[in-house]
Design an enzyme around this catalytic site. Sequence first.
Site, mmCIF file in Angstrom:
data_model
loop_
_atom_site.group_PDB
_atom_site.id
_atom_site.type_symbol
_atom_site.label_atom_id
_atom_site.label_comp_id
_atom_site.label_asym_id
_atom_site.label_seq_id
_atom_site.Cartn_x
_atom_site.Cartn_y
_atom_site.Cartn_z
ATOM 1 N N HIS A 153 0.135 19.757 5.423
ATOM 2 C CA HIS A 153 -0.383 21.072 5.107
ATOM 3 C C HIS A 153 -1.008 21.789 6.304
ATOM 4 O O HIS A 153 -0.685 22.944 6.559
ATOM 5 C CB HIS A 153 -1.337 21.069 3.914
ATOM 6 C CG HIS A 153 -1.583 22.472 3.447
ATOM 7 N ND1 HIS A 153 -0.629 23.190 2.762
ATOM 8 C CD2 HIS A 153 -2.605 23.328 3.642
ATOM 9 C CE1 HIS A 153 -1.079 24.417 2.547
ATOM 10 N NE2 HIS A 153 -2.281 24.524 3.066
ATOM 11 N N TYR A 177 -0.656 25.656 8.849
ATOM 12 C CA TYR A 177 -1.677 26.494 9.488
ATOM 13 C C TYR A 177 -1.515 26.501 10.991
ATOM 14 O O TYR A 177 -1.887 27.457 11.665
ATOM 15 C CB TYR A 177 -3.085 26.040 9.061
ATOM 16 C CG TYR A 177 -3.349 26.513 7.674
ATOM 17 C CD1 TYR A 177 -2.953 25.763 6.576
ATOM 18 C CD2 TYR A 177 -3.901 27.758 7.438
ATOM 19 C CE1 TYR A 177 -3.119 26.224 5.296
ATOM 20 C CE2 TYR A 177 -4.078 28.230 6.149
ATOM 21 C CZ TYR A 177 -3.684 27.453 5.087
ATOM 22 O OH TYR A 177 -3.848 27.928 3.821
ATOM 23 N N HIS A 195 9.330 30.075 -1.052
ATOM 24 C CA HIS A 195 7.943 30.317 -0.621
ATOM 25 C C HIS A 195 7.785 30.110 0.879
ATOM 26 O O HIS A 195 7.261 30.961 1.583
ATOM 27 C CB HIS A 195 6.987 29.392 -1.380
ATOM 28 C CG HIS A 195 5.611 29.352 -0.799
ATOM 29 N ND1 HIS A 195 4.738 30.408 -0.900
ATOM 30 C CD2 HIS A 195 4.966 28.408 -0.075
ATOM 31 C CE1 HIS A 195 3.618 30.106 -0.269
ATOM 32 N NE2 HIS A 195 3.731 28.898 0.236
ATOM 33 N N PHE A 196 8.274 28.976 1.392
ATOM 34 C CA PHE A 196 7.999 28.785 2.822
ATOM 35 C C PHE A 196 8.949 29.574 3.708
ATOM 36 O O PHE A 196 8.667 29.765 4.886
ATOM 37 C CB PHE A 196 7.854 27.307 3.218
ATOM 38 C CG PHE A 196 9.049 26.426 3.104
ATOM 39 C CD1 PHE A 196 10.127 26.575 3.943
ATOM 40 C CD2 PHE A 196 9.060 25.396 2.167
ATOM 41 C CE1 PHE A 196 11.219 25.722 3.849
ATOM 42 C CE2 PHE A 196 10.144 24.540 2.074
ATOM 43 C CZ PHE A 196 11.230 24.709 2.911
ATOM 44 N N HIS A 197 10.038 30.095 3.121
ATOM 45 C CA HIS A 197 10.839 31.004 3.940
ATOM 46 C C HIS A 197 10.193 32.379 4.082
ATOM 47 O O HIS A 197 10.400 33.047 5.092
ATOM 48 C CB HIS A 197 12.272 31.110 3.406
ATOM 49 C CG HIS A 197 13.141 29.992 3.911
ATOM 50 N ND1 HIS A 197 13.224 28.763 3.301
ATOM 51 C CD2 HIS A 197 13.948 29.912 4.999
ATOM 52 C CE1 HIS A 197 14.047 27.984 3.993
ATOM 53 N NE2 HIS A 197 14.492 28.651 5.023
ATOM 54 N N ARG A 199 15.320 22.008 -5.113
ATOM 55 C CA ARG A 199 15.487 22.285 -3.693
ATOM 56 C C ARG A 199 16.295 21.143 -3.092
ATOM 57 O O ARG A 199 16.694 20.227 -3.783
ATOM 58 C CB ARG A 199 14.122 22.399 -3.019
ATOM 59 C CG ARG A 199 13.354 21.097 -2.988
ATOM 60 C CD ARG A 199 11.930 21.253 -2.521
ATOM 61 N NE ARG A 199 11.832 21.352 -1.074
ATOM 62 C CZ ARG A 199 10.682 21.154 -0.387
ATOM 63 N NH1 ARG A 199 9.578 20.837 -1.031
ATOM 64 N NH2 ARG A 199 10.644 21.265 0.912
ATOM 65 N N ARG A 200 16.539 21.181 -1.805
ATOM 66 C CA ARG A 200 17.208 20.144 -1.013
ATOM 67 C C ARG A 200 18.322 19.416 -1.769
ATOM 68 O O ARG A 200 18.268 18.210 -1.987
ATOM 69 C CB ARG A 200 16.234 19.097 -0.480
ATOM 70 C CG ARG A 200 14.809 19.218 -0.884
ATOM 71 C CD ARG A 200 13.980 18.064 -0.385
ATOM 72 N NE ARG A 200 13.447 18.319 0.940
ATOM 73 C CZ ARG A 200 12.513 17.592 1.520
ATOM 74 N NH1 ARG A 200 12.020 16.559 0.927
ATOM 75 N NH2 ARG A 200 12.097 17.883 2.714
#
Lengths: 557, 155
Positions: free
Chosen positions: A232, A236, A383-385, A448-449
């Site tokens: 995580h 950041y 989300h992370f894209h 996903r994946r």
Amino acid sequence: MVIARKIDDTLPHVPVQRSAARLSLAYVWVAYIAFGLAAVAGMVQGMVRGGIMELPSWTNYYQILTAHGVLMALIFTTYFIVGFIFSGVARTTGGSLHGAALKFGWAGWILMTLGTLMAVVTILMNEASVLYTFYAPLKASPYFYIGSALLVVGSWLAGFGVFASYRKWKRENKGKTSPLFLYMGVTTYILWITATIPVAVEVLFQLIPWSLGLVPTINVMLSRTLFWFFGHPLVYFWLLPAYMAWYVCLPRIIGGHVFSDSLSRLAFICLLLFSIPVGFHHQLMEPGISPAWKMIHVTLTLIVVIPSLMTAFSMFAIFETTGRKKGGVGLFGWFKKLPWTDVRFFAPFVGMLFFIPGGAGGIINASNQINAVVHNTIWVTGHFHITVGAAVALTFFGVSFWLIPALTGRQLTKTANRMGMVQTVFWAVGMFLMSLAMHAMGLQGAPRRTDYTTYMDHPLALGWMDYQRVMAFGGGLLFVSAILLIAILLYLTFYAPKGNTEYPIAETETTQEVPKILERWPVWIGLVAFLIILAYGYPIMQQIQHQAPGSPPFVTW
Amino acid sequence: MHLHRYEKIWLMLGAGGLALFIVLLCVNAFAMGMAPPSNMEMIDPEKVTETPPFDKPGLKQVGDNEYDAYMTAFAFGFAPTKMEIPVGATVNFHVTSPDVIHGFQIPETNINFMVLPGHISSATHTFDEPGEYLILCNEYCGAGHQVMATTIIVK
């Protein structure tokens, strides 16, 4: 060969001196080579999953997925960040890096590159198709783990270089507040080094001996806890340098000032404190961790909303005050006064817009009941894209458009600027379509994946196919954008006309008092340690004392 | 340290919203029993196929229209492959893995958890609508990950 042409070093007005500029460019260019390869892998994946193409027999989807994840999320980001921070540290401490910083910088580059090559070669040989999370008991070649360890250790050396610069500056400027960029760079590396210690422990003491066959089994739960301890704060580590560009560089680009020096620093300290002791929110849906510990991590995770709100306030305060100073009147008149045709502003601004739904999605992911709907679905990928792939990446692109010419002593020409605008629009539209489809499909349960599948023509899975085609189309636009970006950056490195490009560093409008406590590192590092012990001490002790029977290695690809 | 008045209001609203949200999450989790699947049982992954009840995966009726489903998730499938239950049945899923990490998800329900070797995961769902529910693996587990699925038929 033109590519090999030497970077011009005759220009006197380069804001960052040649030795530091070279180091920084060496990092930035490895970042973009990784980015280019990852972009190819990403486009292929989208097309395979959308059912548009099939892969030849010598490769497979998961191998390409591993390459995409490792190159994009680990190599591109880390190299770019290290390069950007070094350049900014040089720029804000007098234009050059001193000997120790340069030595640490180059030693770091060599280790990281060695590690990267090891990891990439094992992936190409299909001996490490374990995805970028490398969850045990999937077993990759030991060289993959050793390569990853070298990458991490190399990045620590780069961090030591920045710490050395900071100490030197403090010694020479006794009692003064450090430059904001330097302060933020130091915070970023404290976060990064703290965050990567557990993953280094996992790799060195668990994965490497086990993959070499020296120990028969592995404590899977502990390996996951150590991984997410790192996983995580990793996000950041991507975000903080983007924030550095937003807080320090962007105000100068639009002709404004830093909103508040101390609040910017405080936001960074909050991000440092609340990004690390939160890993269980990635493990909400797994057995072996009690709901109470999960809730502690969820609570600590959500506190990160505060520095995010501070950042949002600062950004729009800068935009508004600058716009008004330029004559914008009325409630939103200032908005029109912003430099919309300047790619150095436009690209990061579009990134900020993506970050709004990105942050909202993050709250959903971190909430322990709602997470059951989206956990491990392609929603998470969406989300992370939009966070890393859009907010952070677009900021890095925007930075590259001035960083590279500033370091090579060339100009960001009007044409390059215009091409950059086009590239940004392609990236934004591609990312919007792709992530929208991913979010929608994830809510319906699509995982996903995973390779192309209709689950034996189950009607539900067949219903996902249209979204997957939209995803593939978005991926295609992103690929076009990536090619365009690399072309522009090559132009800015080797062909653009010589001249001066500003390295934008903004300052506060008036002298502001900065509380001394913000630079008392032992206090903050102590607090980080306290929060880590609070959040991880007991659970990790439990996982060691009452561990499940260990797992032998598996190669299932 | 100076804090702008508007920023104070903005942060107070944000912090207030956050506090309320966390309280609601806690109430949901601990007072209403909607905690995430956090089962603490353990099992030797190398002996799953000889450890009851996972040696004979399947449904066991434990109450009036309530079942325990003992299942294994392995590369690349689930056992048992066929399960039929009546409408309105409550099923307590107990799942473990003899090899790598798998996912266990039933789209259109809240059943979604990780299956770790060495641990037994469990979660409960009441199937109020008839249909053929897809159970799929949502954590990458190897070359055949995309075919790893089964169904549960609710009549």
